[in-house]
Motif scaffolding. Structure first.
Motif, PDB file in Angstrom:
ATOM      1  N   HIS A   1       1.167  -1.112   0.448  1.00  0.00           N
ATOM      2  CA  HIS A   1       0.384  -0.384  -0.438  1.00  0.00           C
ATOM      3  C   HIS A   1       0.753   1.168  -0.109  1.00  0.00           C
ATOM      4  O   HIS A   1       0.966   2.418  -0.546  1.00  0.00           O
ATOM      5  CB  HIS A   1      -0.739  -0.404   1.419  1.00  0.00           C
ATOM      6  CG  HIS A   1      -2.191  -1.077   1.119  1.00  0.00           C
ATOM      7  ND1 HIS A   1      -2.273  -1.857   0.070  1.00  0.00           N
ATOM      8  CD2 HIS A   1      -2.688  -1.715   1.991  1.00  0.00           C
ATOM      9  CE1 HIS A   1      -3.558  -2.255  -0.031  1.00  0.00           C
ATOM     10  NE2 HIS A   1      -3.486  -2.241   1.474  1.00  0.00           N
TER      11      HIS A   1
ATOM     12  N   ASP B   1      -9.167   6.719  -2.435  1.00  0.00           N
ATOM     13  CA  ASP B   1      -8.414   5.254  -2.390  1.00  0.00           C
ATOM     14  C   ASP B   1      -9.107   5.142  -3.421  1.00  0.00           C
ATOM     15  O   ASP B   1      -8.580   3.822  -3.971  1.00  0.00           O
ATOM     16  CB  ASP B   1      -8.430   4.550  -1.343  1.00  0.00           C
ATOM     17  CG  ASP B   1     -10.174   3.949  -1.550  1.00  0.00           C
ATOM     18  OD1 ASP B   1     -10.944   4.735  -1.405  1.00  0.00           O
ATOM     19  OD2 ASP B   1     -10.552   3.688  -0.465  1.00  0.00           O
TER      20      ASP B   1
ATOM     21  N   ARG C   1      -5.222   1.621  -0.389  1.00  0.00           N
ATOM     22  CA  ARG C   1      -6.337   0.333   0.994  1.00  0.00           C
ATOM     23  C   ARG C   1      -6.478  -0.393   0.701  1.00  0.00           C
ATOM     24  O   ARG C   1      -6.617  -0.835   1.328  1.00  0.00           O
ATOM     25  CB  ARG C   1      -7.074   1.746   1.897  1.00  0.00           C
ATOM     26  CG  ARG C   1      -6.758   3.152   1.857  1.00  0.00           C
ATOM     27  CD  ARG C   1      -7.437   3.535   3.106  1.00  0.00           C
ATOM     28  NE  ARG C   1      -8.925   3.454   2.502  1.00  0.00           N
ATOM     29  CZ  ARG C   1      -9.966   3.036   3.661  1.00  0.00           C
ATOM     30  NH1 ARG C   1      -9.926   2.517   4.522  1.00  0.00           N
ATOM     31  NH2 ARG C   1     -11.434   2.496   2.451  1.00  0.00           N
TER      32      ARG C   1
END
Length: 277
Positions: free
Chosen positions: A101, A207, A225
């Motif tokens: 991530h 995200d 994410r």
């Protein structure tokens, strides 16, 4: 599902579809190829060819993936993590996921946009933060750290009419930092709508590489994410927030250091009388 769409060599017609679909997911799920073609003024052949260009076998394959996303529940996300961990080391697996991530967030982090966000926060008369759900912790972190520089942050209500009690005060020279994760909430839409009239700057942290209404924000920062059906880590968003905090501190280095020196002096003077929380 859309992470690499910005990098795919789509034709002009395919780019129209790539823009339309993420903004109309729930409608697309029940539309035929002919209905999509009619609405966008394209041929049905253009729509049929699009799916393979976007990485899917055909329309049904895309809709199955989309339907799975909508049906993902917290238990499904946790089950996915458990299955991916298996009998291996949980800390090691989480480290791998977190590293992925962070790498993804860093890859899409535009230095110029980040600097614009830092400057907007530094110059703002007032900073408002809209942080629904799990984003509340990020707002708390930001408020705590920025207070050390003498910057006060006002947190907005996470939902409903109470949001308007704070939004009514936002105007020119103010900044509204909003978290937009997974889907566009009505509150986020209101913040983006009212910005045109009130004149405040909107910094959107999202995200999704293709997020509805992101074009209405002044600055968009991406934080990885994971996919919608995965357990959502907050490592990426935290990385963005800490970059903003440190960026503001560095932009006014002498002022920031004076504030921190003052804090240390007060700690030395009163530390014995006040318990550490």
């Amino acid at each position: 599902m859309y992470k690499d769409w910005n990098r795919r060599p789509f034709s002009p017609n395919q780019r129209i579809l790539a823009d339309f679909i993420p903004k109309n997911e729930q409608r697309v799920l029940y539309m035929t190829e002919q209905e999509i073609a009619n609405e966008l003024g394209l041929s049905i052949a253009s729509v049929s060819r699009f799916w393979k260009a976007a990485g899917f076998k055909h329309a049904k394959d895309f809709k199955n993936r989309l339907r799975f996303r909508f049906e993902s529940t917290p238990s499904e996300k946790m089950r996915d993590v458990m299955q991916r961990t298996g009998s291996g080391s949980l800390p090691q697996k989480l480290l791998e996921i977190s590293s992925h991530h962070l790498e993804e967030t860093s890859r899409y982090l535009n230095d110029a946009l980040l600097q614009r966000a830092v400057e907007a926060l530094s110059e703002a008369r007032q900073i408002y933060v809209y942080s629904p759900g799990p984003c509340a912790g990020l707002a708390e972190l930001m408020a705590y750290r920025m207070a050390r520089f003498g910057i006060t942050i006002k947190r907005m209500a996470p939902s409903g009419h109470e949001l308007l009690e704070t939004l009514m005060h936002a105007g020119k020279k103010d900044v509204v930092l909003a978290f937009g994760f997974v889907q566009l909430l009505p509150e986020t839409e209101v913040i983006l709508d009212y910005a045109r009239e009130a004149g405040y700057v909107v910094i959107l942290i999202t995200d999704r590489l293709v997020f509805p209404r992101s074009y209405d924000a002044d600055i968009v920062l991406y934080a990885g994410r994971g996919e919608v059906w995965e357990f959502h880590s907050m490592v990426g968003p935290t990385y963005i927030i800490e970059n903003l905090i440190l960026g503001v501190g560095l932009l006014s280095k002498e002022h920031s250091l004076r504030k921190l020196d003052k804090l240390q002096q007060l700690r030395a003077r009163y530390g014995s009388k006040l318990p550490r929380s």
